[in-house]
Design an enzyme around this catalytic site. Structure first.
Site, PDB file in Angstrom:
ATOM      1  N   LYS A   1      64.162 105.277  19.315  1.00 20.86           N
ATOM      2  CA  LYS A   1      65.157 105.170  18.241  1.00 20.86           C
ATOM      3  C   LYS A   1      64.551 105.883  17.043  1.00 20.86           C
ATOM      4  O   LYS A   1      63.626 105.381  16.404  1.00 20.86           O
ATOM      5  CB  LYS A   1      65.464 103.705  17.908  1.00 20.86           C
ATOM      6  CG  LYS A   1      66.382 103.596  16.682  1.00 20.86           C
ATOM      7  CD  LYS A   1      66.614 102.177  16.214  1.00 20.86           C
ATOM      8  CE  LYS A   1      67.010 102.204  14.739  1.00 20.86           C
ATOM      9  NZ  LYS A   1      67.324 100.871  14.215  1.00 20.86           N
TER      10      LYS A   1
ATOM     11  N   GLY B   1      70.155  95.929   6.936  1.00 20.39           N
ATOM     12  CA  GLY B   1      69.897  94.598   6.412  1.00 20.39           C
ATOM     13  C   GLY B   1      70.892  94.121   5.369  1.00 20.39           C
ATOM     14  O   GLY B   1      70.727  93.041   4.792  1.00 20.39           O
TER      15      GLY B   1
ATOM     16  N   ALA C   1      73.114  99.203  12.249  1.00 22.36           N
ATOM     17  CA  ALA C   1      72.838  98.676  10.899  1.00 22.36           C
ATOM     18  C   ALA C   1      74.088  98.328  10.111  1.00 22.36           C
ATOM     19  O   ALA C   1      75.083  99.041  10.132  1.00 22.36           O
ATOM     20  CB  ALA C   1      71.994  99.639  10.080  1.00 22.36           C
TER      21      ALA C   1
ATOM     22  N   ASN D   1      70.039  93.590  14.035  1.00 22.51           N
ATOM     23  CA  ASN D   1      68.829  92.776  13.993  1.00 22.51           C
ATOM     24  C   ASN D   1      68.971  91.642  12.982  1.00 22.51           C
ATOM     25  O   ASN D   1      69.014  90.462  13.325  1.00 22.51           O
ATOM     26  CB  ASN D   1      67.618  93.658  13.665  1.00 22.51           C
ATOM     27  CG  ASN D   1      66.261  92.953  13.811  1.00 22.51           C
ATOM     28  OD1 ASN D   1      65.248  93.589  14.047  1.00 22.51           O
ATOM     29  ND2 ASN D   1      66.202  91.638  13.672  1.00 22.51           N
ATOM     30  N   THR D   2      69.111  92.006  11.706  1.00 21.73           N
ATOM     31  CA  THR D   2      69.113  90.992  10.652  1.00 21.73           C
ATOM     32  C   THR D   2      70.255  89.987  10.797  1.00 21.73           C
ATOM     33  O   THR D   2      70.073  88.798  10.515  1.00 21.73           O
ATOM     34  CB  THR D   2      69.179  91.678   9.270  1.00 21.73           C
ATOM     35  OG1 THR D   2      68.187  92.693   9.232  1.00 21.73           O
ATOM     36  CG2 THR D   2      68.905  90.684   8.155  1.00 21.73           C
TER      37      THR D   2
END
Lengths: 81, 270
Positions: B112, B173, B199, B221-222
């Site tokens: 990535k 994030g 994201a 992710n976050t």
């Protein structure tokens, strides 16, 4: 003490200075990368070694000895996104 | 009652697999492994998400405490497909160095690619990303490139040989969701390689809306790690991604700004 014994004794005690993950570190002269990883309790399959900015293949760990002034980076996978 | 797993399997059967760089995935959700409170929560959340591909970062071994931070002590690489990232890199040169280190770990050729251009917004440096993508693709890497929602950059990344192009929904994030669905749709319409939105997803509805744009997958992710209950949120995201995907495939009804009755207007009593 004979010259031969003296040389041998000096070699076993001699240390060299390397840069390991950005920090200066004294290690035994003649230490192989494999022995270094063993001393650090790192599994060779879990880390990647960069020696003086070049990736060192795993099958060379046992043959390559660190030399005075070498710069080593030991990296692995951590959590990330 | 039908068990939930059977429902999920039936829904997944209505879709085709996601193929990236010749590798097939059933799940269209890709998840990160960062920022979880504990490693156990991370593993439980990832399993709940149903994701098969998980991202990891390349960092120096902390020689004082190695056992806790090495991700492979917690994640079985035979259970998940590891996608190493170049997160934290600000130059093409650094990103290439990290990608090579990641490949030397010996799992796969995928990376990535992420080259950040600005610390405040974490927006990508698209010029450096393109440069690194060309070099890495030339070296045989299967590059999945994180980029902004700009069509031209996305086209150039595809030309550079990337196996997937990954525009952001909104900054890393931020949890702001898809700020420009039109650009995401346009990128998806024009590219042949898979488009993964990477994201910015904050909650399940964001993931669903993202998938409704027709993209091939979502990377997050976050949204999972920073939820009060990451495992519950992972279940939610798994369903949201599937829901959005199936809604896209199903083809939505046209939106109109007048009401149309659902029940017959005839047959009413006098």
């Amino acid at each position: 003490m004979s010259a031969t014994v003296s040389t041998s004794a000096n070699r076993s005690q001699a240390t060299i200075t390397i840069r390991l993950n950005g920090k200066s570190r004294e290690v035994r002269d003649g230490l192989t990368v494999r022995s270094l990883l063993e001393e650090l309790e790192l599994h060779p399959g879990m880390v990647v070694v960069e020696l003086n900015r070049d990736i060192l293949e795993r099958d060379r760990y046992a043959d390559v000895r660190v030399r005075d002034g070498d710069s080593l980076e030991l990296v692995h996978f951590v959590g990330g996104g | 009652m039908t068990p939930p797993s059977a429902t999920l399997a039936a829904a997944a059967a209505l879709d085709r697999p996601l193929v990236i760089g010749g590798v097939e995935f059933t799940s269209r959700l890709i998840v990160g492994t960062g920022k979880y409170k504990t490693n156990q929560v991370m593993v439980d959340a990832i399993r709940a998400s149903g994701a098969e591909m998980v991202t990891v970062a390349v960092r120096r071994v902390d020689l004082d405490r190695t056992k806790e931070e090495a991700i492979l002590h917690h994640l079985d690489p035979s259970e998940f497909f590891l996608l190493a990232n170049t997160a934290g890199c600000y130059t093409a040169e650094d990103a290439i160095r990290y990608a090579r280190l990641a490949r030397a770990a010996g799992f796969n050729e995928f990376v990535k690619l992420e080259v950040i251009g600005d610390e405040t917004t974490l927006l990508p440096d698209v010029h450096a990303t393109l440069e690194a993508a060309r070099t890495l693709a030339g070296e045989g890497f299967k590059v999945m490139a994180y980029t902004n929602d700009d069509l031209i950059t996305a086209l150039r990344l595809e030309d550079a040989g990337c196996v997937a192009v990954m525009p952001l929904a909104s900054p890393i994030g931020s949890g702001l969701g898809v700020v420009n669905p039109y650009f995401i749709r346009e990128i998806k319409r024009r590219l042949e390689v898979p488009v993964i939105v990477d994201a910015g997803v904050g909650t399940a509805s964001d993931a669903c809306v993202t998938m409704e744009q027709g993209v091939d997958g979502v990377l997050m992710n976050t949204a999972l790690a920073a939820a009060d209950d990451p495992v519950r949120m992972s279940h939610a995201m798994r369903h949201a991604v599937l829901a959005g995907r199936l809604a896209f495939l199903a083809g939505r009804m046209p939106a109109r700004e007048i009401a149309v009755p659902s029940s017959p207007t005839r047959g009413m009593l006098d």
